[in-house]
Design a protein around this motif. Sequence first.
Motif, PDB file in Angstrom:
ATOM      1  N   VAL A 102       7.417  -4.273   6.001  1.00  0.00           N
ATOM      2  CA  VAL A 102       8.228  -3.056   6.057  1.00  0.00           C
ATOM      3  C   VAL A 102       7.284  -1.864   6.051  1.00  0.00           C
ATOM      4  CG1 VAL A 102       9.956  -1.665   4.841  1.00  0.00           C
ATOM      5  CG2 VAL A 102      10.095  -4.169   4.775  1.00  0.00           C
ATOM      6  N   VAL A 103       7.502  -0.938   6.963  1.00  0.00           N
ATOM      7  CA  VAL A 103       6.720   0.297   7.008  1.00  0.00           C
ATOM      8  C   VAL A 103       7.684   1.458   6.865  1.00  0.00           C
ATOM      9  CG1 VAL A 103       5.169   1.730   8.377  1.00  0.00           C
ATOM     10  CG2 VAL A 103       4.992  -0.771   8.511  1.00  0.00           C
ATOM     11  N   ILE A 104       7.418   2.302   5.875  1.00  0.00           N
ATOM     12  CA  ILE A 104       8.242   3.494   5.660  1.00  0.00           C
ATOM     13  C   ILE A 104       7.341   4.709   5.792  1.00  0.00           C
ATOM     14  CG2 ILE A 104       9.614   4.802   3.992  1.00  0.00           C
ATOM     15  CD1 ILE A 104      10.513   2.164   2.790  1.00  0.00           C
ATOM     16  N   THR A 105       7.717   5.582   6.714  1.00  0.00           N
ATOM     17  CA  THR A 105       7.016   6.860   6.839  1.00  0.00           C
ATOM     18  C   THR A 105       8.006   7.957   6.472  1.00  0.00           C
ATOM     19  OG1 THR A 105       7.564   7.037   9.191  1.00  0.00           O
ATOM     20  CG2 THR A 105       5.459   6.017   8.629  1.00  0.00           C
ATOM     21  N   THR A 106       7.547   8.890   5.669  1.00  0.00           N
ATOM     22  CA  THR A 106       8.420   9.952   5.189  1.00  0.00           C
ATOM     23  C   THR A 106       7.722  11.294   5.296  1.00  0.00           C
ATOM     24  OG1 THR A 106       7.683  10.032   2.887  1.00  0.00           O
ATOM     25  CG2 THR A 106       9.303   8.347   3.442  1.00  0.00           C
ATOM     26  N   THR A 107       8.487  12.325   5.038  1.00  0.00           N
ATOM     27  CA  THR A 107       7.935  13.680   4.918  1.00  0.00           C
ATOM     28  C   THR A 107       8.321  14.259   3.565  1.00  0.00           C
ATOM     29  OG1 THR A 107       9.875  14.588   6.039  1.00  0.00           O
ATOM     30  CG2 THR A 107       7.941  14.119   7.402  1.00  0.00           C
ATOM     31  N   ASN A 108       8.430  13.387   2.554  1.00  0.00           N
ATOM     32  CA  ASN A 108       8.838  13.811   1.220  1.00  0.00           C
ATOM     33  C   ASN A 108       7.661  14.301   0.376  1.00  0.00           C
ATOM     34  OD1 ASN A 108      11.559  13.217   1.606  1.00  0.00           O
ATOM     35  ND2 ASN A 108      11.246  11.073   1.104  1.00  0.00           N
ATOM     36  N   PHE A 109       6.745  14.999   0.987  1.00  0.00           N
ATOM     37  CA  PHE A 109       5.589  15.502   0.268  1.00  0.00           C
ATOM     38  C   PHE A 109       6.046  16.504  -0.794  1.00  0.00           C
ATOM     39  CE2 PHE A 109       4.311  14.539   4.637  1.00  0.00           C
ATOM     40  CZ  PHE A 109       3.530  13.427   4.357  1.00  0.00           C
ATOM     41  N   ASN A 110       5.458  16.385  -1.975  1.00  0.00           N
ATOM     42  CA  ASN A 110       5.781  17.240  -3.121  1.00  0.00           C
ATOM     43  C   ASN A 110       7.219  17.080  -3.606  1.00  0.00           C
ATOM     44  OD1 ASN A 110       3.152  18.383  -3.166  1.00  0.00           O
ATOM     45  ND2 ASN A 110       3.759  19.726  -1.494  1.00  0.00           N
ATOM     46  N   ALA A 111       7.908  16.046  -3.159  1.00  0.00           N
ATOM     47  CA  ALA A 111       9.273  15.787  -3.627  1.00  0.00           C
ATOM     48  C   ALA A 111       9.213  14.921  -4.876  1.00  0.00           C
ATOM     49  CB  ALA A 111      10.088  15.092  -2.552  1.00  0.00           C
ATOM     50  N   ARG A 112      10.055  15.236  -5.828  1.00  0.00           N
ATOM     51  CA  ARG A 112      10.119  14.440  -7.049  1.00  0.00           C
ATOM     52  C   ARG A 112      10.681  13.059  -6.713  1.00  0.00           C
ATOM     53  NH1 ARG A 112      12.200  17.022 -12.433  1.00  0.00           N
ATOM     54  NH2 ARG A 112      10.036  17.648 -12.352  1.00  0.00           N
ATOM     55  N   ASP A 113      10.074  12.040  -7.256  1.00  0.00           N
ATOM     56  CA  ASP A 113      10.528  10.651  -7.105  1.00  0.00           C
ATOM     57  C   ASP A 113      10.501  10.136  -5.666  1.00  0.00           C
ATOM     58  OD1 ASP A 113      10.974  10.513  -9.856  1.00  0.00           O
ATOM     59  OD2 ASP A 113      13.003  11.296  -9.648  1.00  0.00           O
ATOM     60  N   ALA A 114       9.583  10.632  -4.853  1.00  0.00           N
ATOM     61  CA  ALA A 114       9.502  10.176  -3.461  1.00  0.00           C
ATOM     62  C   ALA A 114       9.235   8.678  -3.379  1.00  0.00           C
ATOM     63  CB  ALA A 114       8.416  10.953  -2.716  1.00  0.00           C
ATOM     64  N   HIS A 115       8.382   8.150  -4.256  1.00  0.00           N
ATOM     65  CA  HIS A 115       8.080   6.714  -4.221  1.00  0.00           C
ATOM     66  C   HIS A 115       9.274   5.887  -4.686  1.00  0.00           C
ATOM     67  CE1 HIS A 115       3.944   7.115  -2.990  1.00  0.00           C
ATOM     68  NE2 HIS A 115       3.850   8.139  -3.819  1.00  0.00           N
ATOM     69  N   ASP A 116       9.998   6.385  -5.676  1.00  0.00           N
ATOM     70  CA  ASP A 116      11.204   5.679  -6.125  1.00  0.00           C
ATOM     71  C   ASP A 116      12.251   5.616  -5.014  1.00  0.00           C
ATOM     72  OD1 ASP A 116      10.133   5.218  -8.634  1.00  0.00           O
ATOM     73  OD2 ASP A 116      11.021   7.028  -9.493  1.00  0.00           O
ATOM     74  N   LEU A 117      12.364   6.681  -4.232  1.00  0.00           N
ATOM     75  CA  LEU A 117      13.300   6.690  -3.113  1.00  0.00           C
ATOM     76  C   LEU A 117      12.913   5.621  -2.089  1.00  0.00           C
ATOM     77  CD1 LEU A 117      15.656   7.864  -1.511  1.00  0.00           C
ATOM     78  CD2 LEU A 117      14.079   9.598  -0.630  1.00  0.00           C
ATOM     79  N   SER A 118      11.631   5.550  -1.747  1.00  0.00           N
ATOM     80  CA  SER A 118      11.176   4.524  -0.803  1.00  0.00           C
ATOM     81  C   SER A 118      11.411   3.130  -1.368  1.00  0.00           C
ATOM     82  CB  SER A 118       9.697   4.723  -0.475  1.00  0.00           C
ATOM     83  OG  SER A 118       9.514   5.931   0.218  1.00  0.00           O
ATOM     84  N   ASP A 119      11.133   2.940  -2.663  1.00  0.00           N
ATOM     85  CA  ASP A 119      11.370   1.639  -3.289  1.00  0.00           C
ATOM     86  C   ASP A 119      12.841   1.246  -3.220  1.00  0.00           C
ATOM     87  OD1 ASP A 119       8.698   1.451  -3.892  1.00  0.00           O
ATOM     88  OD2 ASP A 119       8.938   1.908  -6.030  1.00  0.00           O
ATOM     89  N   SER A 120      13.723   2.206  -3.423  1.00  0.00           N
ATOM     90  CA  SER A 120      15.155   1.882  -3.370  1.00  0.00           C
ATOM     91  C   SER A 120      15.592   1.515  -1.954  1.00  0.00           C
ATOM     92  CB  SER A 120      16.007   3.023  -3.932  1.00  0.00           C
ATOM     93  OG  SER A 120      16.000   4.131  -3.082  1.00  0.00           O
ATOM     94  N   ILE A 121      14.993   2.125  -0.952  1.00  0.00           N
ATOM     95  CA  ILE A 121      15.297   1.745   0.439  1.00  0.00           C
ATOM     96  C   ILE A 121      14.897   0.288   0.670  1.00  0.00           C
ATOM     97  CG2 ILE A 121      14.650   2.122   2.856  1.00  0.00           C
ATOM     98  CD1 ILE A 121      14.416   5.139   2.101  1.00  0.00           C
ATOM     99  N   VAL A 122      13.714  -0.063   0.204  1.00  0.00           N
ATOM    100  CA  VAL A 122      13.241  -1.441   0.367  1.00  0.00           C
ATOM    101  C   VAL A 122      14.138  -2.402  -0.396  1.00  0.00           C
ATOM    102  CG1 VAL A 122      11.352  -3.030  -0.156  1.00  0.00           C
ATOM    103  CG2 VAL A 122      10.848  -0.772   0.789  1.00  0.00           C
ATOM    104  N   MET A 147       0.875  -1.165   0.000  1.00  0.00           N
ATOM    105  CA  MET A 147       0.000   0.000   0.000  1.00  0.00           C
ATOM    106  C   MET A 147       0.913   1.216   0.000  1.00  0.00           C
ATOM    107  SD  MET A 147      -2.613  -1.445   2.855  1.00  0.00           S
ATOM    108  CE  MET A 147      -1.285  -2.217   3.763  1.00  0.00           C
ATOM    109  N   THR A 148       0.502   2.238  -0.693  1.00  0.00           N
ATOM    110  CA  THR A 148       1.367   3.398  -0.832  1.00  0.00           C
ATOM    111  C   THR A 148       0.576   4.671  -0.591  1.00  0.00           C
ATOM    112  OG1 THR A 148       2.999   4.411  -2.295  1.00  0.00           O
ATOM    113  CG2 THR A 148       1.058   3.482  -3.342  1.00  0.00           C
ATOM    114  N   GLY A 149       1.241   5.649  -0.014  1.00  0.00           N
ATOM    115  CA  GLY A 149       0.581   6.909   0.294  1.00  0.00           C
ATOM    116  C   GLY A 149       1.393   8.098  -0.171  1.00  0.00           C
ATOM    117  N   SER A 150       0.934   9.241   0.132  1.00  0.00           N
ATOM    118  CA  SER A 150       1.559  10.482  -0.290  1.00  0.00           C
ATOM    119  C   SER A 150       2.984  10.600   0.237  1.00  0.00           C
ATOM    120  CB  SER A 150       0.720  11.660   0.212  1.00  0.00           C
ATOM    121  OG  SER A 150       1.277  12.877  -0.203  1.00  0.00           O
ATOM    122  N   GLY A 151       3.865  11.122  -0.598  1.00  0.00           N
ATOM    123  CA  GLY A 151       5.225  11.409  -0.171  1.00  0.00           C
ATOM    124  C   GLY A 151       6.142  10.209  -0.054  1.00  0.00           C
TER     125      GLY A 151
END
Length: 94
Positions: free
Chosen positions: A64-84, A46-50
């Motif tokens: 795995v649970v990732i919480t971020t504050t990357n709202f309005n950041a370009r490629d925020a989901h790609d960054l989370s995917d790379s962490i995983v 499941m994926t959410g904003s930022g």
Amino acid sequence: RQIVPTEWVARSTRPHARIDDDNDYGYLVWLRRFKPDDETSAAWYMTGSGGNKVVMFPALALVVVITTTNFNARDAHDLSDSIVRDHILAAVAK
């Protein structure tokens, strides 16, 4: 106590729509492999904003649970995917 019926989990984690070459969609759940050639990287997520994500790897009994504050950041989901992919799955594979 089980809250969600087993049959609902089975139905919601089956592909019902093909989104692109990497992602399918179940019922409210995305389906993909984080490493295309690795069966253990098959995930429900499941994926959410930022870039916020909850990723479940059934074959690994891993959530795995990732919480971020990357709202309005370009490629925020790609960054989370790379962490995983590059850090969490790499650590589990060792």
